[in-house]
Design a protein around this motif. Structure first.
Motif, PDB file in Angstrom:
ATOM      1  N   ILE A  77       0.864  -1.182   0.000  1.00 16.89           N
ATOM      2  CA  ILE A  77       0.000   0.000   0.000  1.00 16.89           C
ATOM      3  C   ILE A  77       0.896   1.226   0.000  1.00 16.89           C
ATOM      4  CG2 ILE A  77      -1.793   1.251   1.244  1.00 16.89           C
ATOM      5  CD1 ILE A  77      -2.637  -1.383   2.513  1.00 16.89           C
ATOM      6  N   ASP A  78       0.839   2.005  -1.061  1.00 12.46           N
ATOM      7  CA  ASP A  78       1.643   3.222  -1.178  1.00 12.46           C
ATOM      8  C   ASP A  78       0.800   4.397  -0.683  1.00 12.46           C
ATOM      9  OD1 ASP A  78       3.273   5.352  -1.858  1.00 12.46           O
ATOM     10  OD2 ASP A  78       3.957   4.412  -3.721  1.00 12.46           O
ATOM     11  N   LEU A  79       1.278   5.060   0.384  1.00 10.77           N
ATOM     12  CA  LEU A  79       0.505   6.137   0.996  1.00 10.77           C
ATOM     13  C   LEU A  79       0.497   7.402   0.162  1.00 10.77           C
ATOM     14  CD1 LEU A  79       1.498   5.759   4.749  1.00 10.77           C
ATOM     15  CD2 LEU A  79      -0.108   4.429   3.378  1.00 10.77           C
ATOM     16  N   ARG A  80       1.304   7.465  -0.883  1.00 16.39           N
ATOM     17  CA  ARG A  80       1.315   8.648  -1.747  1.00 16.39           C
ATOM     18  C   ARG A  80       0.172   8.633  -2.756  1.00 16.39           C
ATOM     19  NH1 ARG A  80       7.639   7.865  -2.918  1.00 16.39           N
ATOM     20  NH2 ARG A  80       6.807   5.741  -2.982  1.00 16.39           N
ATOM     21  N   GLU A  81      -0.532   7.521  -2.871  1.00 18.11           N
ATOM     22  CA  GLU A  81      -1.693   7.472  -3.751  1.00 18.11           C
ATOM     23  C   GLU A  81      -2.882   8.183  -3.086  1.00 18.11           C
ATOM     24  OE1 GLU A  81      -2.660   3.768  -5.520  1.00 18.11           O
ATOM     25  OE2 GLU A  81      -0.586   3.046  -5.504  1.00 18.11           O
ATOM     26  N   ALA A  94     -13.251  -4.180   4.086  1.00 19.87           N
ATOM     27  CA  ALA A  94     -13.980  -3.752   2.899  1.00 19.87           C
ATOM     28  C   ALA A  94     -13.047  -3.480   1.724  1.00 19.87           C
ATOM     29  CB  ALA A  94     -14.799  -2.496   3.203  1.00 19.87           C
ATOM     30  N   ARG A  95     -11.724  -3.617   1.921  1.00 19.76           N
ATOM     31  CA  ARG A  95     -10.719  -3.452   0.865  1.00 19.76           C
ATOM     32  C   ARG A  95     -10.774  -2.048   0.273  1.00 19.76           C
ATOM     33  NH1 ARG A  95      -7.426  -7.522   1.392  1.00 19.76           N
ATOM     34  NH2 ARG A  95      -6.756  -7.238  -0.767  1.00 19.76           N
ATOM     35  N   MET A  96     -10.972  -1.043   1.120  1.00 21.31           N
ATOM     36  CA  MET A  96     -11.056   0.334   0.656  1.00 21.31           C
ATOM     37  C   MET A  96      -9.680   0.986   0.696  1.00 21.31           C
ATOM     38  SD  MET A  96     -14.706   1.626   2.193  1.00 21.31           S
ATOM     39  CE  MET A  96     -14.588   3.129   1.230  1.00 21.31           C
ATOM     40  N   PHE A  97      -8.745   0.404  -0.034  1.00 23.40           N
ATOM     41  CA  PHE A  97      -7.399   0.959  -0.170  1.00 23.40           C
ATOM     42  C   PHE A  97      -6.869   0.543  -1.536  1.00 23.40           C
ATOM     43  CE2 PHE A  97      -7.114  -3.109   2.070  1.00 23.40           C
ATOM     44  CZ  PHE A  97      -6.229  -3.819   1.279  1.00 23.40           C
ATOM     45  N   SER A  98      -5.880   1.266  -1.985  1.00 22.34           N
ATOM     46  CA  SER A  98      -5.251   0.970  -3.267  1.00 22.34           C
ATOM     47  C   SER A  98      -3.912   0.297  -3.019  1.00 22.34           C
ATOM     48  CB  SER A  98      -5.051   2.262  -4.071  1.00 22.34           C
ATOM     49  OG  SER A  98      -4.368   2.001  -5.286  1.00 22.34           O
ATOM     50  N   SER A  99      -3.634  -0.774  -3.792  1.00 24.63           N
ATOM     51  CA  SER A  99      -2.394  -1.520  -3.593  1.00 24.63           C
ATOM     52  C   SER A  99      -2.000  -2.203  -4.890  1.00 24.63           C
ATOM     53  CB  SER A  99      -2.559  -2.560  -2.483  1.00 24.63           C
ATOM     54  OG  SER A  99      -3.543  -3.516  -2.838  1.00 24.63           O
ATOM     55  N   ASP A 110      10.067   9.907  12.944  1.00 26.39           N
ATOM     56  CA  ASP A 110       9.331  10.664  11.939  1.00 26.39           C
ATOM     57  C   ASP A 110       8.319   9.740  11.266  1.00 26.39           C
ATOM     58  OD1 ASP A 110       8.390  12.455  10.126  1.00 26.39           O
ATOM     59  OD2 ASP A 110      10.187  12.454   8.846  1.00 26.39           O
ATOM     60  N   PRO A 111       7.018   9.937  11.497  1.00 28.17           N
ATOM     61  CA  PRO A 111       6.028   9.052  10.859  1.00 28.17           C
ATOM     62  C   PRO A 111       6.010   9.185   9.348  1.00 28.17           C
ATOM     63  CG  PRO A 111       4.944  10.872  11.968  1.00 28.17           C
ATOM     64  CD  PRO A 111       6.383  10.929  12.364  1.00 28.17           C
ATOM     65  N   ASN A 112       6.516  10.311   8.815  1.00 28.35           N
ATOM     66  CA  ASN A 112       6.527  10.485   7.364  1.00 28.35           C
ATOM     67  C   ASN A 112       7.584   9.618   6.688  1.00 28.35           C
ATOM     68  OD1 ASN A 112       4.458  12.458   7.367  1.00 28.35           O
ATOM     69  ND2 ASN A 112       5.929  14.041   7.913  1.00 28.35           N
ATOM     70  N   SER A 113       8.458   8.988   7.478  1.00 33.00           N
ATOM     71  CA  SER A 113       9.448   8.089   6.876  1.00 33.00           C
ATOM     72  C   SER A 113       8.830   6.754   6.474  1.00 33.00           C
ATOM     73  CB  SER A 113      10.607   7.850   7.850  1.00 33.00           C
ATOM     74  OG  SER A 113      10.150   7.211   9.037  1.00 33.00           O
ATOM     75  N   VAL A 114       7.607   6.483   6.935  1.00 27.38           N
ATOM     76  CA  VAL A 114       6.892   5.266   6.557  1.00 27.38           C
ATOM     77  C   VAL A 114       5.858   5.647   5.505  1.00 27.38           C
ATOM     78  CG1 VAL A 114       5.413   3.378   7.341  1.00 27.38           C
ATOM     79  CG2 VAL A 114       7.245   4.222   8.814  1.00 27.38           C
ATOM     80  N   MET A 115       6.149   5.326   4.261  1.00 28.91           N
ATOM     81  CA  MET A 115       5.275   5.685   3.150  1.00 28.91           C
ATOM     82  C   MET A 115       4.630   4.465   2.501  1.00 28.91           C
ATOM     83  SD  MET A 115       5.444   8.885   3.289  1.00 28.91           S
ATOM     84  CE  MET A 115       4.426   9.196   1.864  1.00 28.91           C
ATOM     85  N   LYS A 116       4.930   3.261   3.030  1.00 27.56           N
ATOM     86  CA  LYS A 116       4.343   2.048   2.461  1.00 27.56           C
ATOM     87  C   LYS A 116       4.042   1.055   3.574  1.00 27.56           C
ATOM     88  CE  LYS A 116       6.682   2.264  -2.054  1.00 27.56           C
ATOM     89  NZ  LYS A 116       7.591   1.548  -2.992  1.00 27.56           N
ATOM     90  N   PHE A 117       3.057   0.212   3.324  1.00 29.68           N
ATOM     91  CA  PHE A 117       2.739  -0.913   4.192  1.00 29.68           C
ATOM     92  C   PHE A 117       2.638  -2.163   3.326  1.00 29.68           C
ATOM     93  CE2 PHE A 117       1.322   2.600   6.793  1.00 29.68           C
ATOM     94  CZ  PHE A 117       1.702   2.217   8.070  1.00 29.68           C
ATOM     95  N   ARG A 118       3.129  -3.256   3.869  1.00 27.10           N
ATOM     96  CA  ARG A 118       3.071  -4.528   3.148  1.00 27.10           C
ATOM     97  C   ARG A 118       2.049  -5.441   3.806  1.00 27.10           C
ATOM     98  NH1 ARG A 118       8.683  -7.104   1.657  1.00 27.10           N
ATOM     99  NH2 ARG A 118       8.615  -5.160   0.423  1.00 27.10           N
ATOM    100  N   LEU A 119       1.210  -6.041   3.003  1.00 22.21           N
ATOM    101  CA  LEU A 119       0.191  -6.960   3.498  1.00 22.21           C
ATOM    102  C   LEU A 119       0.495  -8.370   3.008  1.00 22.21           C
ATOM    103  CD1 LEU A 119      -3.163  -5.008   2.904  1.00 22.21           C
ATOM    104  CD2 LEU A 119      -1.756  -5.073   4.962  1.00 22.21           C
TER     105      LEU A 119
END
Length: 348
Positions: free
Chosen positions: A124-128, A297-302, A213-222
Motif C-alpha cells: 500500500i503506497d501512501l502517496r496514492e 472492505a478493501r477500501m485501499f489501493s495496492s 518521523d512518521p513520514n518516513s513510513v510511506m508504504k505498508f506490506r500486506l
C-alpha cells in the motif's frame, strides 16, 4: 599448699613457652611480607592498578565520563505514548460508546472446503490519493491518528506482538529494546551547555535524541490469502500480517528503497483497529468507519509484489521482472487470474 604452688608454676611455664612459640612463628611472616613489598615494587604497582580497574568496572552506573559536570536527558526529545486527554466533551455529540466496539468474528473455513487457496503479498503506497487517510495527522484522546502511530502504540503498549522482519511467518518476536531501536529517530547525541557569562565553562551536558518521523513510513506490506470456499460458493480473503516499510535514503537525500521494520499478526491487531476511526475528508459525522472495517472492505489501493500462483521459486515479481512497468502489469495479471477463477466456476 606446695602442690598448688607447683601447679601454678607449671601453668605459667606452659603459657610462657606458648607465647614464645607464637611470636617466633609471626616474625618470619612479617619479614617475608616486608621483603616482598620493598623488594618488588613493580608487582605492588601492578596490583594497585588492577585493584583500581576492578573498582572502576564494579560501579559503571555511577561513572560519569565528564567528572563532576551533571548530565541531563532532554525529556522533550523522548517519545511518549501518553496523549493529553480532553477534560470536556470535545464535540457536539457523545462518542464515548465508540471505544467499546469489537470486530466481528471471522467465518470458520474448513480445510476440506478450500477448493482454491493462494497467498498474495501486496504493498500500500501512501502517496496514492485513495490512501491519504493513512497519513491523517489529527489528534484525539488516543493520540496521533496517523496509521503508523496507531500501529506503534499497539506494539509499544504490548497489546500486540511485533515479529522480526527476517521472515513473514511470525517466528521471532521482538522485545521492547529492539522495537525502540527500530523506531528511534537516530543515535543519542550529547550536547554541552555553556555558561552565558563564560563561554569556555561547561555547565552541564544534555542528552538528546531525534524523535521518530512518521513520514518516513510511506508504504505498508500486506500478507493475505485468497480462499474459495465451496460450501459457501464464494471467495474469501483474509489478511494474515501487516508490516510498515521505512523509506531509506542515500547520503545525498535521494530515495534508494525501503525496508521492513517488523511484522504484526493482523488478527491480533483487529480489536485495536476497531476502536480507531478512519478520517473522512467529506463528512466526519457520517463516516462511521473504523480501520478494521476499511481493511475488511478493501477500501485501499495496492499493487501485488508476490504470490504463490505459478511461482515455484518463491520469488517476488521484481526479482523475476526487472522493468517496473512490466512488474506492475504482472501484478494486475495476478489479480485478474484470481478474480477469473471465481467467475469461471459459474455457468450462465
Amino acid at each position: 599448699m606446695k602442690r598448688q604452688l607447683i601447679k601454678i608454676s607449671l601453668f605459667l611455664l606452659l603459657v610462657t613457652v606458648t607465647v614464645a612459640d607464637v611470636q617466633a612463628q609471626r616474625t618470619p611472616r612479617r619479614r617475608a611480607n616486608t621483603t616482598g613489598t620493598t623488594g618488588n615494587t613493580q608487582t605492588g604497582d601492578a596490583g594497585q592498578q588492577q585493584t583500581q580497574q576492578n573498582n572502576n568496572a564494579a560501579a559503571p552506573s555511577g561513572y560519569n565520563p565528564y567528572g563532576n559536570i551533571p548530565i541531563e536527558v532532554d525529556k522533550g526529545s523522548v517519545y511518549s505514548d501518553s496523549a493529553a486527554r480532553s477534560l470536556r466533551q470535545d464535540g457536539a455529540y457523545d462518542k464515548s460508546m465508540l471505544n467499546d466496539r469489537t470486530p466481528l468474528p471471522y467465518e470458520h473455513l474448513r480445510w476440506d472446503d478450500a477448493l482454491f487457496a493462494e497467498k498474495v503479498w501486496r504493498e500500500i503506497d501512501l502517496r496514492e490519493k485513495m490512501n491519504m487517510p493513512f497519513r491523517y495527522q489529527g489528534q484525539d484522546d488516543n493520540g496521533n491518528q496517523t496509521f503508523i502511530e496507531i500501529l506503534l502504540r499497539a506494539v509499544r503498549s504490548g497489546q500486540v506482538t511485533a515479529f522480526s522482519s527476517n521472515d513473514d511467518r511470525f517466528t521471532t518476536p521482538l522485545d521492547s529494546m529492539s522495537i525502540s531501536s527500530l523506531t528511534a529517530g537516530g543515535a543519542a547525541d550529547t550536547v554541552p551547555v555553556r555558561d552565558i557569562n563564560d563561554p569556555n565553562k561547561i555547565v552541564k551536558y544534555t542528552v538528546t535524541q531525534a524523535s521518530f518521523d512518521p513520514n518516513s513510513v510511506m508504504k505498508f506490506r500486506l500478507k493475505e490469502e485468497w480462499v474459495f470456499d465451496r460450501e459457501a460458493s464464494r471467495m474469501f480473503v483474509r489478511i494474515i500480517g501487516i508490516a510498515p516499510l521505512k523509506t531509506l535514503y542515500l547520503p545525498n537525500g535521494q530515495e534508494r528503497g525501503s525496508s521492513v521494520m517488523f511484522w504484526v499478526y493482523y488478527p491480533d491487531l483487529r480489536p485495536i483497529l476497531a476502536n480507531n476511526d478512519v478520517y473522512n475528508p467529506k463528512n466526519m459525522g457520517m463516516h462511521r468507519m473504523t480501520w478494521e472495517e476499511l481493511f475488511e472492505a478493501r477500501m485501499f489501493s495496492s499493487y501485488v509484489i508476490k504470490s504463490t500462483l505459478d511461482n515455484p521459486n518463491n520469488r517476488t515479481i521484481r526479482q523475476q521482472i526487472k522493468d517496473p512497468i512490466l512488474a506492475l502489469l504482472e501484478g494486475e495479471n495476478i489479480k485478474e487470474r484470481i478474480f477469473n477463477y471465481e467467475q469461471d466456476l459459474w455457468s450462465y
